[in-house]
Design an enzyme around this catalytic site. Sequence first.
Site, PDB file in Angstrom:
ATOM      1  N   ASN A 165      -1.946   2.548   5.583  1.00  0.00           N
ATOM      2  CA  ASN A 165      -1.205   1.335   5.508  1.00  0.00           C
ATOM      3  C   ASN A 165      -0.941   0.811   6.717  1.00  0.00           C
ATOM      4  O   ASN A 165      -0.920   1.234   7.788  1.00  0.00           O
ATOM      5  CB  ASN A 165       0.194   1.997   5.113  1.00  0.00           C
ATOM      6  N   GLY A 166      -0.888  -0.705   6.533  1.00  0.00           N
ATOM      7  CA  GLY A 166      -0.624  -1.517   7.953  1.00  0.00           C
ATOM      8  C   GLY A 166      -1.953  -2.304   7.980  1.00  0.00           C
ATOM      9  O   GLY A 166      -2.656  -2.618   7.197  1.00  0.00           O
ATOM     10  N   GLU A 220       8.916 -14.792 -10.098  1.00  0.00           N
ATOM     11  CA  GLU A 220       8.162 -13.418  -9.980  1.00  0.00           C
ATOM     12  C   GLU A 220       7.693 -12.807 -11.066  1.00  0.00           C
ATOM     13  O   GLU A 220       6.443 -12.334 -11.017  1.00  0.00           O
ATOM     14  CB  GLU A 220       9.193 -12.493  -9.292  1.00  0.00           C
ATOM     15  N   CYS A 275       0.890  -1.235   0.276  1.00  0.00           N
ATOM     16  CA  CYS A 275      -0.300   0.030  -0.081  1.00  0.00           C
ATOM     17  C   CYS A 275       0.990   1.274  -0.175  1.00  0.00           C
ATOM     18  O   CYS A 275       1.759   1.316   0.718  1.00  0.00           O
ATOM     19  CB  CYS A 275      -0.861   0.076   1.112  1.00  0.00           C
ATOM     20  N   HIS A 304      18.925 -35.874  -5.694  1.00  0.00           N
ATOM     21  CA  HIS A 304      18.061 -36.330  -4.580  1.00  0.00           C
ATOM     22  C   HIS A 304      16.525 -35.855  -4.662  1.00  0.00           C
ATOM     23  O   HIS A 304      15.970 -35.175  -3.856  1.00  0.00           O
ATOM     24  CB  HIS A 304      18.838 -35.890  -3.138  1.00  0.00           C
ATOM     25  N   ARG A 341       5.132  -0.228  -5.859  1.00  0.00           N
ATOM     26  CA  ARG A 341       4.987  -0.950  -4.717  1.00  0.00           C
ATOM     27  C   ARG A 341       4.131  -2.179  -4.731  1.00  0.00           C
ATOM     28  O   ARG A 341       4.144  -3.137  -3.827  1.00  0.00           O
ATOM     29  CB  ARG A 341       4.584  -0.190  -3.465  1.00  0.00           C
ATOM     30  N   LYS A 364       6.364  -4.833  -3.512  1.00  0.00           N
ATOM     31  CA  LYS A 364       7.850  -4.295  -3.481  1.00  0.00           C
ATOM     32  C   LYS A 364       8.256  -4.321  -2.074  1.00  0.00           C
ATOM     33  O   LYS A 364       9.234  -4.678  -1.863  1.00  0.00           O
ATOM     34  CB  LYS A 364       7.957  -2.692  -4.394  1.00  0.00           C
ATOM     35  N   TRP A 377      -3.058  -2.724  -1.558  1.00  0.00           N
ATOM     36  CA  TRP A 377      -2.727  -4.290  -1.685  1.00  0.00           C
ATOM     37  C   TRP A 377      -3.503  -4.808  -0.458  1.00  0.00           C
ATOM     38  O   TRP A 377      -3.329  -4.897   0.628  1.00  0.00           O
ATOM     39  CB  TRP A 377      -1.272  -4.181  -1.552  1.00  0.00           C
TER      40      TRP A 377
HETATM   41  C1  G6P Z   1       9.285  -8.400  -1.572  1.00  0.00           C
HETATM   42  C2  G6P Z   1       9.686  -8.109  -2.739  1.00  0.00           C
HETATM   43  C3  G6P Z   1      11.201  -8.722  -3.147  1.00  0.00           C
HETATM   44  C4  G6P Z   1      12.157  -8.503  -1.925  1.00  0.00           C
HETATM   45  C5  G6P Z   1      11.545  -8.904  -0.723  1.00  0.00           C
HETATM   46  C6  G6P Z   1      12.167  -8.326   0.582  1.00  0.00           C
HETATM   47  O1  G6P Z   1       8.748  -9.573  -1.781  1.00  0.00           O
HETATM   48  O2  G6P Z   1       8.778  -8.560  -3.810  1.00  0.00           O
HETATM   49  O3  G6P Z   1      11.816  -8.407  -4.361  1.00  0.00           O
HETATM   50  O4  G6P Z   1      13.304  -9.225  -2.063  1.00  0.00           O
HETATM   51  O5  G6P Z   1      10.095  -8.218  -0.495  1.00  0.00           O
HETATM   52  O6  G6P Z   1      12.057  -6.790   0.256  1.00  0.00           O
HETATM   53  P1  G6P Z   1      13.417  -6.044   1.117  1.00  0.00           P
HETATM   54  O7  G6P Z   1      12.759  -4.407   0.761  1.00  0.00           O
HETATM   55  O8  G6P Z   1      13.271  -6.223   2.501  1.00  0.00           O
HETATM   56  O9  G6P Z   1      14.652  -6.158   0.537  1.00  0.00           O
END
Ligand code: G6P
Length: 623
Positions: free
Chosen positions: A101-102, A503, A2, A519, A27, A618, A75
Amino acid sequence: MCGIVGYVGGQPAQEFLLEGLRRLEYRGYDSAGVAALTPDRRLQVRRVAGRIERLEALLAESPLEGSVGIGHTRWATHGAAVEENAHPHLGGNDVVAVVHNGVIENFHELRAELEAEGYLFRSETDTEVVAHRLAAALEQQRDEWRHRRYTTAEFLTAVVRRALSAVRGTYGLAMLFRDFPDAIVVARLGSPLVIGVGDGEHFISSDAASLAGYTDQIVYLADHQVAVVTADRLHVSHRELGRIQPSVERLELTGNQVHADGFPNFMLKEIYEQAETVANAMRGRLSDEEATAVLGGLNLRPQQLRQINRLLLTGCGTSWHAALYGEYVIEELARLPVEVEYASELRYRNPPIDSHTLVFAISQSGETADTLAALREMKRKGHPTLAICNVVGSTIAQEADGGVYLHAGPEIGVASTKAYTAQCVVLALLALYFGRLRHLSYEAGRRIIDALRHLPEAVRRTLLVDDQVRSLAEKYYTRQNFLYLGRHYNFPTALEGALKLKEISYIHAEGYPAAEMKHGPIALVDEHTPSVFIMPRGWIYEKVLSNLLEIKARGGPVIAVCLENDERTADVADDVIRVPEVDDCLQPIVNVIPLQLLAYHIAILRGCDVDKPRNLAKSVTVE
Ligand code: G6P
């Protein structure tokens, strides 16, 4: 995840709100909305499910009036991604509009209480309880106002504190009160918010970088602070400290750092920026004289650091992969035991950690909820904590005892690329630094420094494989499954390559240590399942080559990322991508680039939105 924006000043609010939301799009979100207030107290709200373009179309039909407004990209967490759940939410008799947000953890109880009092809920969100509580608090506080001499700012602050007193959870909130049409009120607990100070205007955002080009004067709101923001005044107060003087900091960004320039999207731009960002991550941090890294922000004296006998690296997603690379490089160069933990696990686990352990939280955004919680848990236990973050002034960067910034500039594409390689550079610098505090000789230190200096040029040359990788993508983009196999330093590279593909192209991909594939994953191998091998060199080369041949023997197509002069791999693999040779311990930083490009081109050929992949965010600010 968000995003929040707000504007109060002399211009029509709608303009900044739309542009601000566009800048926060990266984001990740699934609905959007805005609200504005006119001096004659008309509170207007426009919301859509889906993309900002739809909001823009709606605003073209029915524009917002007024110079005071808030906006949000949502989001979904509580309730589906439909218009009714999009923010802003109205409270009471439409007396207040809120974006949030939150997560409000006790929203079930609060909602039941409010429903019992007759408040009508129009969404499934947790946020709407805040809207109604604000409306209720407004009424209660008004009664008190009659008996006390409050300024408007004091009154609104008291309303917000009263409304939030029973709220448990995290929030960044921006609010408009119908009867106070010249102000936006913001509040923060655990979810970032900044106020940009302009000339006769103020901007609100959950992400300082989105204000680039509007203002470089930023006030970072801290937890438990409430601010009443008008065009020319800022009234900030803290729950315990009362009114405080906000400190205005300078944001070092230019507007064009948040545009895709000539590139079709941010992801490709960011992949291409890596020759520069890799250089930025080490700029000013190499000392030839002492053959070590100079990391000014650690805030611990060498004597203290010498006492450290173990490192704990934690993070999520791509940052966790960087941590894993960190384990390999630090243990190798510094002979210092390193453990890597998923932040989401660490926050609730209670592992035995001795008093000589130093904890590193690794996070591009510096806002990831699990990483922040793990950091806080480690702090609570009394461990020294350091952060490796990209976003300057982010919560993790502020709460850690010290740390190292990546200096990679804003990363907008949801799938992390340039932040990953910058994180690996910083971890290599830490390996050098701890190595030189311990067993690494002066000569070995100088060798690593030389290797680091050659890295940006090697990255630049690696990017020349782009056209070739695009042709490869054309050959393979319809496949449903991929394996990524690497060993030693390149095991994390295999994981990261597989994650990139997953992704952004939604193809199932698994990363594995090359020798482990016997394995289990080998059962998946057939003529439709390509295996991407990351070829090492040195003694381990023969071993990985045998694994490659085992895949070939089972009819699996092989794409190999190998060194420029590696003819043996070229003879047996179906396709090779040749990369320049750098020092062994830095080779993963080069090798990951063709894997980023492969994922990128496959996703584009499948028609995917690489910057905003479905369901992903993001910055994951919920647990
Ligand atoms: C989300 C993003 C990833 C990122 C992860 C950790 O899942 O989509 O691309 O690696 O968060 O984010 P950070 O900002 O803590 O590196």
